[in-house]
Enzyme design. Structure first.
Site, short mmCIF file in Angstrom:
data_model
loop_
_atom_site.label_atom_id
_atom_site.label_comp_id
_atom_site.label_asym_id
_atom_site.label_seq_id
_atom_site.Cartn_x
_atom_site.Cartn_y
_atom_site.Cartn_z
N ILE A 105 -56.49 -26.23 77.23
CA ILE A 105 -57.88 -26.65 77.30
C ILE A 105 -58.36 -26.38 78.72
O ILE A 105 -57.56 -26.33 79.66
CB ILE A 105 -58.10 -28.12 76.89
CG1 ILE A 105 -57.22 -29.07 77.71
CG2 ILE A 105 -57.86 -28.31 75.41
CD1 ILE A 105 -57.43 -30.54 77.36
N ASP A 106 -59.65 -26.20 78.88
CA ASP A 106 -60.20 -25.82 80.18
C ASP A 106 -59.98 -26.91 81.22
O ASP A 106 -59.81 -28.09 80.89
CB ASP A 106 -61.70 -25.53 80.06
CG ASP A 106 -62.00 -24.37 79.13
OD1 ASP A 106 -61.15 -23.48 79.03
OD2 ASP A 106 -63.08 -24.37 78.50
N LYS A 107 -60.04 -26.53 82.48
CA LYS A 107 -59.83 -27.45 83.60
C LYS A 107 -60.68 -28.71 83.47
O LYS A 107 -60.18 -29.82 83.63
CB LYS A 107 -60.15 -26.73 84.91
CG LYS A 107 -60.12 -27.64 86.14
CD LYS A 107 -60.60 -26.92 87.37
CE LYS A 107 -60.71 -27.87 88.56
NZ LYS A 107 -61.27 -27.21 89.78
#
Length: 303
Positions: A137-139
């Protein structure tokens, strides 16, 4: 060093070489191609050329791709929020602002660094930089991730992702008031040819499907639950923008004037899968983080 050979056809006649090469392989950014050319790793018909070289039909391009930089990933003790763990699999709740795995120039403070300190047995299928990582999942997206502790578990979890049997539900706050209660976005995604760091909807992109349900409406925003059928890079962020309701706080895909919350309001709250050894279905739910709760209260008080 890997060598790749491309022959220019009529479609790319007259185009800049760096643009052509970054378009034929989604993994190559234009800046990466330009760096390879500066280092002499790209030749046309046996001759070194500049990145601005205009291609001709029949040109033979030879790209020598340097071996990936070997990085020493160091275990770091972190206060990880582990939802489940056994000898095969681990489920962790990643906080907003944490990168999942190291990359050149960013080798510390990632979830992988913390996982390596927490447990010594992680699958090696993805190599030294991404041990145990099955999906990302994105930062600035918070929420649940499944981690494989051996190769058997890794292969099983990846196969479940491919078969679309993993349950992945996200909560998101989007700009605008969505009028309908349910929807499905079926729109293929690929790298944006104008910005290789972004994704966009294109006819020849990879199949991508997002289902959404409206949970609550506010004055200028909507709380939705999104369920992934596929898991493309930035999928929810791009799909919601595509239908006119970009995520609040999203610096890449949101409107210029958005909420200052340090990144998109997106939380991977529900994760379910079949255990790789017992085949028992397991499902976990992580509550939204504090900033998300505070944002919802703010929106409710300003209807």
């Amino acid at each position: 060093m890997e060598k790749v050979i491309q022959t220019i056809n009529e479609e790319h006649k007259g185009e800049r070489l760096d643009k052509v090469l970054s378009s034929v392989n989604n993994e190559w950014s234009r800046s990466q191609v330009q760096l390879w050319m500066q280092e002499g790793n790209v030749v046309v018909n046996g001759q070194k050329v500049k990145s601005s070289y205009k291609c001709s039909v029949g040109d033979v391009i030879e790209i020598s791709i340097p071996d990936p930089e070997e990085l020493d990933v160091v275990p770091e003790t972190m206060d990880l929020e582990i939802f489940y763990e056994d000898s095969d699999v681990l489920v962790v709740n990643k906080p907003k602002g944490m990168v999942v795995h190291p990359a050149p120039g960013h080798t510390t403070g990632t979830l992988v660094n913390g996982l390596m300190a927490h447990c010594k047995d992680l699958s090696g299928i993805n190599g030294v930089l991404r041990p145990g990582i099955v999906h990302r999942i994105d930062k600035d997206t918070s929420g649940l991730l499944m981690v494989a502790k051996n190769d058997l578990a890794h292969e099983s979890l990846v196969n479940q992702l491919v078969a679309k049997t993993v349950t992945r539900k996200y909560q998101a706050i989007v700009h605008g008031v969505i009028p309908h209660d349910y929807g499905t976005i079926d729109a293929p995604l690929a790298r944006d040819p104008k910005d290789r760091q972004s994704m966009t909807v294109v006819d020849n992109g990879k199949h991508a499907v997002t289902h959404f349900q409206v949970m609550e409406r506010f004055k200028d925003f909507t709380l939705v639950e999104c369920q992934l059928e596929t898991g493309r890079t930035h999928q929810i962020r791009v799909h919601m923008k595509y239908i006119g309701f970009p995520l609040a706080g999203d610096p890449k895909y949101g409107p210029r004037k958005t909420l200052d919350i340090g990144g998109q309001a997106l939380h991977a709250g529900v994760l379910g899968f079949n255990h790789p050894r017992t085949n028992e279905y397991l499902e976990f739910e992580a509550p939204v983080p504090e900033y998300f709760v505070e944002l919802l209260e703010f929106l409710r008080n300003n209807r």
